[in-house]
Design a protein around this motif. Structure first.
Motif, PDB file in Angstrom:
ATOM      1  N   LEU A  24     -16.797 -22.001  15.890  1.00 53.72           N
ATOM      2  CA  LEU A  24     -16.323 -23.308  15.415  1.00 53.72           C
ATOM      3  C   LEU A  24     -14.806 -23.392  15.241  1.00 53.72           C
ATOM      4  N   PRO A  25     -14.128 -22.447  14.589  1.00 57.04           N
ATOM      5  CA  PRO A  25     -12.665 -22.566  14.465  1.00 57.04           C
ATOM      6  C   PRO A  25     -11.957 -22.601  15.826  1.00 57.04           C
ATOM      7  N   ALA A  26     -12.414 -21.775  16.750  1.00 56.09           N
ATOM      8  CA  ALA A  26     -11.801 -21.767  18.081  1.00 56.09           C
ATOM      9  C   ALA A  26     -12.042 -23.092  18.793  1.00 56.09           C
ATOM     10  N   LEU A  27     -13.227 -23.642  18.670  1.00 51.31           N
ATOM     11  CA  LEU A  27     -13.528 -24.926  19.310  1.00 51.31           C
ATOM     12  C   LEU A  27     -12.685 -26.055  18.704  1.00 51.31           C
ATOM     13  N   ARG A  28     -12.521 -26.041  17.373  1.00 48.85           N
ATOM     14  CA  ARG A  28     -11.685 -27.071  16.741  1.00 48.85           C
ATOM     15  C   ARG A  28     -10.229 -26.956  17.180  1.00 48.85           C
ATOM     16  N   SER A  29      -9.740 -25.736  17.262  1.00 48.27           N
ATOM     17  CA  SER A  29      -8.365 -25.525  17.724  1.00 48.27           C
ATOM     18  C   SER A  29      -8.199 -26.012  19.161  1.00 48.27           C
ATOM     19  N   LEU A  30      -9.155 -25.674  19.993  1.00 48.55           N
ATOM     20  CA  LEU A  30      -9.119 -26.120  21.386  1.00 48.55           C
ATOM     21  C   LEU A  30      -9.152 -27.638  21.468  1.00 48.55           C
ATOM     22  N   GLN A  31      -9.957 -28.258  20.618  1.00 49.20           N
ATOM     23  CA  GLN A  31     -10.049 -29.719  20.622  1.00 49.20           C
ATOM     24  C   GLN A  31      -8.713 -30.345  20.221  1.00 49.20           C
ATOM     25  N   ARG A  32      -8.056 -29.801  19.212  1.00 48.03           N
ATOM     26  CA  ARG A  32      -6.750 -30.333  18.785  1.00 48.03           C
ATOM     27  C   ARG A  32      -5.709 -30.170  19.889  1.00 48.03           C
ATOM     28  N   THR A  33      -5.693 -28.992  20.517  1.00 49.45           N
ATOM     29  CA  THR A  33      -4.737 -28.732  21.601  1.00 49.45           C
ATOM     30  C   THR A  33      -4.975 -29.683  22.767  1.00 49.45           C
ATOM     31  N   THR A  34      -6.228 -29.853  23.116  1.00 46.99           N
ATOM     32  CA  THR A  34      -6.574 -30.730  24.235  1.00 46.99           C
ATOM     33  C   THR A  34      -6.210 -32.176  23.915  1.00 46.99           C
ATOM     34  N   ALA A  35      -6.494 -32.611  22.691  1.00 53.43           N
ATOM     35  CA  ALA A  35      -6.175 -33.997  22.320  1.00 53.43           C
ATOM     36  C   ALA A  35      -4.668 -34.230  22.384  1.00 53.43           C
ATOM     37  N   GLY A  36      -3.865 -33.258  21.949  1.00 57.45           N
ATOM     38  CA  GLY A  36      -2.412 -33.404  22.020  1.00 57.45           C
ATOM     39  C   GLY A  36      -1.919 -33.471  23.449  1.00 57.45           C
ATOM     40  N   ALA A  37      -2.480 -32.613  24.304  1.00 52.85           N
ATOM     41  CA  ALA A  37      -2.063 -32.607  25.711  1.00 52.85           C
ATOM     42  C   ALA A  37      -2.454 -33.908  26.396  1.00 52.85           C
ATOM     43  N   VAL A  38      -3.646 -34.402  26.092  1.00 52.72           N
ATOM     44  CA  VAL A  38      -4.096 -35.655  26.704  1.00 52.72           C
ATOM     45  C   VAL A  38      -3.213 -36.808  26.251  1.00 52.72           C
ATOM     46  N   ALA A  39      -2.870 -36.837  24.975  1.00 55.31           N
ATOM     47  CA  ALA A  39      -2.009 -37.916  24.477  1.00 55.31           C
ATOM     48  C   ALA A  39      -0.631 -37.853  25.135  1.00 55.31           C
ATOM     49  N   GLU A  40      -0.091 -36.646  25.296  1.00 60.45           N
ATOM     50  CA  GLU A  40       1.220 -36.489  25.933  1.00 60.45           C
ATOM     51  C   GLU A  40       1.181 -36.918  27.392  1.00 60.45           C
ATOM     52  N   GLN A  41       0.169 -36.469  28.107  1.00 59.22           N
ATOM     53  CA  GLN A  41       0.047 -36.854  29.516  1.00 59.22           C
ATOM     54  C   GLN A  41      -0.206 -38.352  29.656  1.00 59.22           C
ATOM     55  N   GLY A  42      -0.953 -38.929  28.707  1.00 57.67           N
ATOM     56  CA  GLY A  42      -1.196 -40.375  28.742  1.00 57.67           C
ATOM     57  C   GLY A  42       0.097 -41.155  28.607  1.00 57.67           C
ATOM     58  N   ALA A  43       0.991 -40.679  27.723  1.00 55.66           N
ATOM     59  CA  ALA A  43       2.279 -41.357  27.546  1.00 55.66           C
ATOM     60  C   ALA A  43       3.114 -41.273  28.818  1.00 55.66           C
ATOM     61  N   VAL A  44       3.118 -40.099  29.446  1.00 56.54           N
ATOM     62  CA  VAL A  44       3.872 -39.928  30.698  1.00 56.54           C
ATOM     63  C   VAL A  44       3.298 -40.834  31.787  1.00 56.54           C
ATOM     64  N   THR A  45       1.977 -40.888  31.856  1.00 55.77           N
ATOM     65  CA  THR A  45       1.332 -41.734  32.868  1.00 55.77           C
ATOM     66  C   THR A  45       1.669 -43.202  32.634  1.00 55.77           C
ATOM     67  N   ARG A  46       1.635 -43.637  31.370  1.00 55.59           N
ATOM     68  CA  ARG A  46       1.977 -45.036  31.085  1.00 55.59           C
ATOM     69  C   ARG A  46       3.423 -45.340  31.464  1.00 55.59           C
ATOM     70  N   GLU A  47       4.338 -44.404  31.220  1.00 53.40           N
ATOM     71  CA  GLU A  47       5.743 -44.613  31.601  1.00 53.40           C
ATOM     72  C   GLU A  47       5.884 -44.743  33.116  1.00 53.40           C
TER      73      GLU A  47
END
Length: 99
Positions: A24-47
């Motif tokens: 569970l801790p590893a999965l939560r960490s992975l989820q946070r990392t993935t959500a941050g990367a997706v948000a960052e890539q989404g911003a770049v894509t929108r630009e």
């Protein structure tokens, strides 16, 4: 059910539960990392999409200007042609092409 089977089932359930609790801790960490990367890539894509929209709008405006220029040229040719036909009518000759 024999006691050996019951012990095996309880042991298997315990091992699976321990694996889930450990992961569970590893999965939560992975989820946070993935959500941050997706948000960052989404911003770049929108630009990039916004920039592409600006470029396309500029090109569309250029094409519209070109079309307006062609329309003006056609209007001038039609005006000349009407005047030329009127001259032929005044001098009594049929215009070219109307033999």
């Amino acid at each position: 059910m024999s006691p050996e089977v019951l012990v095996a089932l309880v042991t298997a359930a315990g091992v699976i539960l321990a694996a889930v609790v450990t992961a569970l801790p590893a999965l939560r960490s992975l989820q946070r990392t993935t959500a941050g990367a997706v948000a960052e890539q989404g911003a770049v894509t929108r630009e990039h999409l916004a920039e592409l929209g600006r470029v396309l709008n500029t090109r569309i405006d250029d094409v519209r200007d070109d079309i307006d220029g062609v329309r003006e040229d056609v209007a001038r040719v039609r005006e000349w042609q009407a005047g030329h036909d009127a001259e032929h009518m005044l001098i009594g000759r049929p215009p070219r092409g109307d033999s």
